[in-house]
Design an enzyme around this catalytic site. Sequence first.
Site, mmCIF file in Angstrom:
data_model
loop_
_atom_site.group_PDB
_atom_site.id
_atom_site.type_symbol
_atom_site.label_atom_id
_atom_site.label_comp_id
_atom_site.label_asym_id
_atom_site.label_seq_id
_atom_site.Cartn_x
_atom_site.Cartn_y
_atom_site.Cartn_z
ATOM 1 N N ASP A 597 6.429 2.889 5.854
ATOM 2 C CA ASP A 597 5.587 3.748 4.903
ATOM 3 C C ASP A 597 4.843 3.071 3.971
ATOM 4 O O ASP A 597 5.527 1.948 3.422
ATOM 5 C CB ASP A 597 6.347 4.745 4.318
ATOM 6 N N GLU A 650 2.046 1.747 8.403
ATOM 7 C CA GLU A 650 1.188 2.547 7.778
ATOM 8 C C GLU A 650 0.224 1.763 6.749
ATOM 9 O O GLU A 650 0.668 1.622 5.627
ATOM 10 C CB GLU A 650 1.681 3.755 6.916
#
Length: 928
Positions: A597, A650
């Site tokens: 993330d 990401e």
Amino acid sequence: MNSAEEAPPVTPRPTSSGSDPKKAVKAAEKATETDKPVKKAAAKKVAEKAATKKATAEKETAKKASAQKTSATKPATAKKTAAKKTAEKAAPKKAAAKKAAAKKVAVTTATAGKAVAKKATAKKVAATTATAGKAAPNKATAKKTVAKKAVAKRSSAVQAPAEGTPARAAAGEDQVGKATVAARATVPNPAEPPEAPAPVSPALDAGDRARLLAGTHHDPHTVLGAHTVPGGVAFRAFRPYALSVTVVAGDLRAGLHDDGDGFFSGLLELSEVPPEYRLLVTYEGSERETEDAYRFLPTLGELDLHLIGEGRHEELWTVLGAHPMTHQGVTGTRFSVWAPNARGVHVAGTFNFWDGTGYPMRSLGSSGVWELFVPEIGEGELYKFEITRPDGSKTLRADPLARRTEAPPNTSSVVTASHHEWQDAHWIEQRAGRPAHEAPFSVYEVHLPSWRPGLTYRQLAEQLPAYVKDLGFTHVELMPIAEHPFGGSWGYQVTGFYAPTARLGTPDDFKYLVDALHQAGVGVLMDWVPAHFPRDDWALAEFDGRPLYEHEDPLRSAHPDWGTLEFDYGRREVRNFLVANAIYWCREFHIDGLRVDAVASMLYLDYSREPGQWVPNEHGGRENLDAVAFLQEMNATVYRQVPGVVTIAEESTAWDGVTRATHHRGPGGFGGLGFGLKWNMGWMHDSLDYMSHEPVHRKYHHNEMTFSMVYAYSENYVLPISHDEVVHGKRSLVSKMPGDWWQQRANLRAYLAFMWAHPGKQLLFMGQEFAQGAEWSEAHGPDWWLLDPAYGAEADHRGVRDMVRDLNTVYRHTPALWQRDIDPAGFQWIVGDAAEDNVFAFLRLDADGAPLLSVSNLSPVVRHDYRLGVPDDIQAWHETLNTDLARYGGGDITNPDIVKPEPQGWHGRPASITLTLPPLATVWLRPA
């Protein structure tokens, strides 16, 4: 890696420097057999000398060992003169003792630091001998009171004979585990060797005592437990609130003296420390016999500590944290924690009523690691670390490497061990056979706590695998499963990096779910959050009183968007904590991939920061070089350690080389970050923006659907329609579409089929597979009631879900759609500039050149006899998927017959076909 049993003690215990017990026994036997005629005369002399020596002993014990040796070599006359002067200065109670000793002989025997002094007449010598725990009945009733009086009268329970004439009466055998009990007697014997040093006081000195009480002792094992000293073995225990402590070793039972503040001590005439002994601890209304935690060697080996110090311990979770184990033949739990700035660390938990005072840990050298083996506690115990900060204040912290936690809002760590037996050997064996970017890869993103609210891991295992398998997804991606205090963060603000959230069950319960998914043929990806952590004062923030996991520079530590703290990637122990964590999830929980993330926020020093709020790197740039090195190390290590896994970034910028190998340098001079896949955030934003426009306006945004092919092969991409796109006012996927309810669903179906055909892998968030109209909420999850047959519009939602199932089925059986996702030769435009028509047509090709033709008509009108150029080596085409089928909720405008090419060139190709294109629909055709 050294085993616990082979680990040497940090501080070697000194060997005894006292007299040889066997020689003392022989000397005593000789005295009692050959010198009986002079015993009475000698007894009187002994009494006088004993009184003098009592006064001298207290003063002498406060001196250094060198001073004792010097005084021991002085002439007898000088020593007597000094003893007399010392005796005259002694306290009144000792003067009284001297006067009484002139009239009587008190021969006192004591074990375990307790002494009982009896009065005797000048004509009678009362010699009392007993092993500890077998005292006369008249002593047992008031042993604690007597012990205190005895300590007040004497500096030690064991007195040395007068200098130059030692002799000992044997009262038992010299053997390990039993005290040597002997009545003292002296006779003139100039031939005897010089006297051994007098026994030392077993009580702690003031400095050690103060540091233990303040929680700042770095090595309690050197002063607590059992240690050989001159005169025997000193036993020391620190048991706050205890009324008494007794040493138990075989037949030996020796009560320790209460030194106050929870300290107990005693000196036993033993030749060596008993190999095994226990402590009998009496509290108000209870009594407990237990092992002494301070008799054990360290449980961590030198290799472990070296690797921790180097930041290269790739199995960090096996040495730090809480681990039930058997150590030196005793079961218990090893606690260890990295806290280099701490002045002291204690373990507090349910096993000590959350008072860690009596459980100080030892510092293992320069590693910054503190360790304590606590015997006889195991799984299920709650604990935290009580840390004394550099300023002397204390803080109670959850274990950073806890593998299990309490369910929020409770915050304690839990001692745990795994008992799950994996049944997914076949899955693990075959997953490494083909790289992820060359395999079918369609992902169903799930927020476990809200997918079916109220279900546990094991209950989810009965439903989720079957549901995902039925829809044909190859993988599930779990939003962060690591423990987090606030459910509204969806798991993206982690406090327990090594513990699956306890909201849904135990770590073994989570393993059961992963196992069930694997047995259903479904891979498991997990969101992983190494970018930041929350500021909760019981977790990682300023863990040991100073910035530790976070950067010490406030400009580098504070995350500007989320109010959290960023990790200090330049500190090797912090990198080790995170790299080992990535390996931990893949190895211990059989996770097949990590979606990392917020990578962009890690890569740039100026991320969400204004000028003046960040400092350039050493080259003057804005790249966070420490974060780059960390990501490269993490990826390289995970791929080396766990074959078959995939890491996914990401990353929302155009950083060069996110999925390039770490050893390959790009144009910017950086090696690749080493990820396997990267989320294509640009495609997601552009395509959703195009689809949100009314069809009449789409021709002005046509390039938003085609631009992705300009960079489609710059990285290995995943096309994500994730949770972020269906929350916070962004509306659900179907609600983003223009038009009425029929058109919205038609647009959604056409868009999904376009997405599945586009180069790259696919990800779809839960609820979007059946056209949920409302935004997702972690409080209640997907609107499953939309699929209830009793609901009037159920068929509309079921139709979209049926279409998603068919998309995945055709996808998995068509290598052209996944085999060459990262190879430009696997894609060819048929027509990419038909903006006025809102039509997109292209070919996907597998490794053998077999094609799939995808045609999307994103206008609301039927286009009859729409001509498309095609290769001339395909004899016929047939429709393999049409999103306008009636069973999906469409108008059922199809091409039911075989379509044969005509020798009419079109779109730059030698042959062409004509199709009927349904409105707001995507059609797939394959060679017939």
